[in-house]
Scaffold this motif. Structure first.
Motif, PDB file in Angstrom:
ATOM      1  N   UNK A 174     -11.373 -41.468 -33.206  1.00 22.10           N
ATOM      2  CA  UNK A 174     -12.516 -40.671 -32.959  1.00 22.10           C
ATOM      3  C   UNK A 174     -13.375 -41.388 -32.322  1.00 22.10           C
ATOM      4  N   UNK A 175     -13.753 -42.772 -32.796  1.00 16.93           N
ATOM      5  CA  UNK A 175     -14.789 -43.848 -32.294  1.00 16.93           C
ATOM      6  C   UNK A 175     -14.421 -43.897 -30.912  1.00 16.93           C
ATOM      7  N   UNK A 176     -13.245 -44.224 -30.509  1.00 20.42           N
ATOM      8  CA  UNK A 176     -12.824 -44.308 -28.829  1.00 20.42           C
ATOM      9  C   UNK A 176     -13.580 -43.127 -27.963  1.00 20.42           C
ATOM     10  N   UNK A 177     -13.171 -41.830 -28.487  1.00 13.59           N
ATOM     11  CA  UNK A 177     -13.692 -40.550 -27.840  1.00 13.59           C
ATOM     12  C   UNK A 177     -15.253 -40.568 -27.841  1.00 13.59           C
ATOM     13  N   UNK A 178     -15.981 -41.030 -28.849  1.00 14.61           N
ATOM     14  CA  UNK A 178     -17.322 -41.055 -28.780  1.00 14.61           C
ATOM     15  C   UNK A 178     -17.915 -42.253 -28.094  1.00 14.61           C
ATOM     16  N   UNK A 179     -17.316 -43.386 -28.000  1.00 15.74           N
ATOM     17  CA  UNK A 179     -17.782 -44.388 -27.068  1.00 15.74           C
ATOM     18  C   UNK A 179     -17.541 -44.072 -25.749  1.00 15.74           C
ATOM     19  N   UNK A 180     -16.452 -43.339 -25.201  1.00 12.43           N
ATOM     20  CA  UNK A 180     -16.426 -43.016 -23.840  1.00 12.43           C
ATOM     21  C   UNK A 180     -17.549 -42.002 -23.508  1.00 12.43           C
ATOM     22  N   UNK A 181     -17.772 -41.084 -24.549  1.00 12.91           N
ATOM     23  CA  UNK A 181     -18.829 -40.289 -23.896  1.00 12.91           C
ATOM     24  C   UNK A 181     -20.212 -40.862 -23.880  1.00 12.91           C
ATOM     25  N   UNK A 182     -20.454 -41.860 -24.842  1.00  9.81           N
ATOM     26  CA  UNK A 182     -21.780 -42.295 -24.800  1.00  9.81           C
ATOM     27  C   UNK A 182     -22.083 -43.185 -23.478  1.00  9.81           C
ATOM     28  N   UNK A 183     -20.913 -44.077 -23.157  1.00 11.99           N
ATOM     29  CA  UNK A 183     -20.910 -44.846 -22.027  1.00 11.99           C
ATOM     30  C   UNK A 183     -21.154 -44.140 -20.812  1.00 11.99           C
ATOM     31  N   UNK A 184     -20.357 -42.942 -20.422  1.00  9.79           N
ATOM     32  CA  UNK A 184     -20.344 -42.113 -19.437  1.00  9.79           C
ATOM     33  C   UNK A 184     -21.532 -41.509 -19.127  1.00  9.79           C
TER      34      UNK A 184
END
Length: 423
Positions: A174-184
């Motif tokens: 779940x964190x990996x998905x959130x991380x990619x969204x925040x970075x993008x």
């Protein structure tokens, strides 16, 4: 009450807190990328680089490398613990025992071994010791006990560890998905802003003079041959350091309620951190180092080119003692001194400044008062008791951290009013 074991795995902190802290740091990281570097790279490159730097590498147990060390004989108590005698006489009822050490190598982020997933056992994981890239368990059992029991115990622990890692994998996915969204989103938002526009920001009237430095400036220590290869910091660089100290101390004064609770050591650490943020040595290393409880210095080959001290105002005798202890030191030739004093107790700050100025001027080690930068800041020339023929620059600054706490007045509630009214 459940006993919490010191070495229990997955028991010290919440994994969600670690992951949330990483997420909160993403936007500042993106904003901190140098402008030229940011716009020279493609959006995809920036996104992947930031994600790679902040990804959490899951724990992987290297099952094929699990090893058992050679068992060691011991004596165990009736409770099954290893007996460690305080004297030469054994207590009764000791049995022969054996200690077996099992090591499980692993790879991944070590923090995960002590982090609780969002789903976890109530009492934490099994008790293991973490050493570098291994987790270690010492199994103690009677000498002639069934080895199958020891093996069964280890397999239960191993299964429990794997269960925790499975739960953590759910949180990390779940964190990996959130991380990619925040970075993008963060990269896209900064690109929309475009390049920065330089603005001229004039200083407010009466503001303290300070020249902000956006990159670490090199401060060079040079050897002066006339002083037998003694390191010397230039007058110009010393003034630059004073500007940073002045600016930092002024920020303390603007919020005294926050900084007055810190001791001298804490305030010293903040000052030194700010100095090292602005200045660096020849190899970009930190130039200012901490010494003792409240001191700092710039040194080369164990010889100080600059020394500083942070002290709280307590009384006249304490200030005189601080000055005397400083002036009795054997300072290197041409060593410069920065002294900061913090007032926490005196409400009448202007009266305190006059008193300190009088103490300074009357001190026998003072040669002359070179310049008064402000009511709370003086540039002086001093000598020490050890070397009366040598002169040193000493810059003294006093910062006002006095904060008058509001007194809470007690009020009666309705029930208390009725009680006292009925008396």
């Amino acid at each position: 009450m459940v006993k919490q074991h010191r070495n229990n795995l997955f028991n010290d902190c919440d994994l969600s807190v670690i992951l949330e802290n990483v997420c909160n740091s993403i936007i500042p990281q993106i904003e901190a990328i140098p402008e030229e570097e940011f716009f020279a790279a493609s959006k995809a490159e920036l996104v992947e680089n930031v994600i790679e730097q902040n990804s959490i590498k899951q724990i992987t147990l290297l099952e094929e490398k699990i090893c058992i060390r050679k068992p060691v004989l011991c004596r165990i108590t009736p409770a099954g613990r290893v007996y460690r005698p305080d004297n030469t006489q054994d207590p009764p009822d000791l049995k022969d025992g054996i200690i077996t050490q099992v090591e499980i190598p692993y790879s991944g982020d070590k923090r995960l071994l002590v982090s609780r997933p969002s789903m976890h056992y109530k009492h934490g994981g099994p008790s293991f010791t973490i050493k570098n890239d291994r987790i270690i368990k010492h199994y103690v059992r009677p000498l002639y006990s069934d080895p199958k029991a020891f093996k069964h115990h280890f397999l239960r622990n191993y299964e429990k560890i794997n269960k925790y890692l499975t739960w953590q994998a759910h949180d990390i996915a779940l964190f990996d998905g959130k991380l990619r969204e925040i970075v993008t989103t963060g990269v896209a938002d900064r690109r929309l802003k475009g390049r920065t526009i330089n603005l001229h920001l004039p200083s407010k009237d009466g503001a303290n003079e300070f020249n902000p430095i956006h990159v670490r400036s090199r401060l060079s220590l040079v050897h002066k041959s006339g002083y037998c290869r003694t390191p010397v910091i230039s007058n110009e660089d010393f003034i630059k350091a004073i500007r940073v100290l002045r600016h930092t101390g002024s920020s303390f004064e603007r919020t005294p309620a926050i900084y007055s609770v810190h001791n001298d050591k804490d305030l010293r650490n903040i000052l030194v951190s700010n100095l090292n943020t602005h200045f660096a040595g020849e190899n970009n290393e930190d130039l200012f180092s901490r010494i003792g409880e409240n001191g700092f210095k710039v040194a080369l080959a164990n010889q100080s080119a600059l020394i500083g001290k942070c002290s709280t105002w307590h009384c006249t005798e304490a200030l005189v003692y601080t000055l005397n202890s400083l002036f009795h030191e054997e300072l290197c030739p041409a060593c410069k001194v920065a002294l900061t004093i913090f007032n926490r107790t005196e409400e009448n700050f202007s009266s305190l400044l006059k008193h300190i100025r009088k103490l300074l001027i009357e001190h026998p080690c003072l040669i002359r008062l070179e310049k008064e930068y402000a009511d709370n800041e003086w540039h002086t020339v001093i000598n020490t008791r050890a070397e009366l023929n040598q002169q040193h620059w000493m810059h003294l600054m006093i910062f006002n951290l006095y904060y008058k706490k509001a007194v809470d007045h007690l009020h009666l509630n309705d029930a208390e009013r009725k009680f006292f009214a009925a008396l």
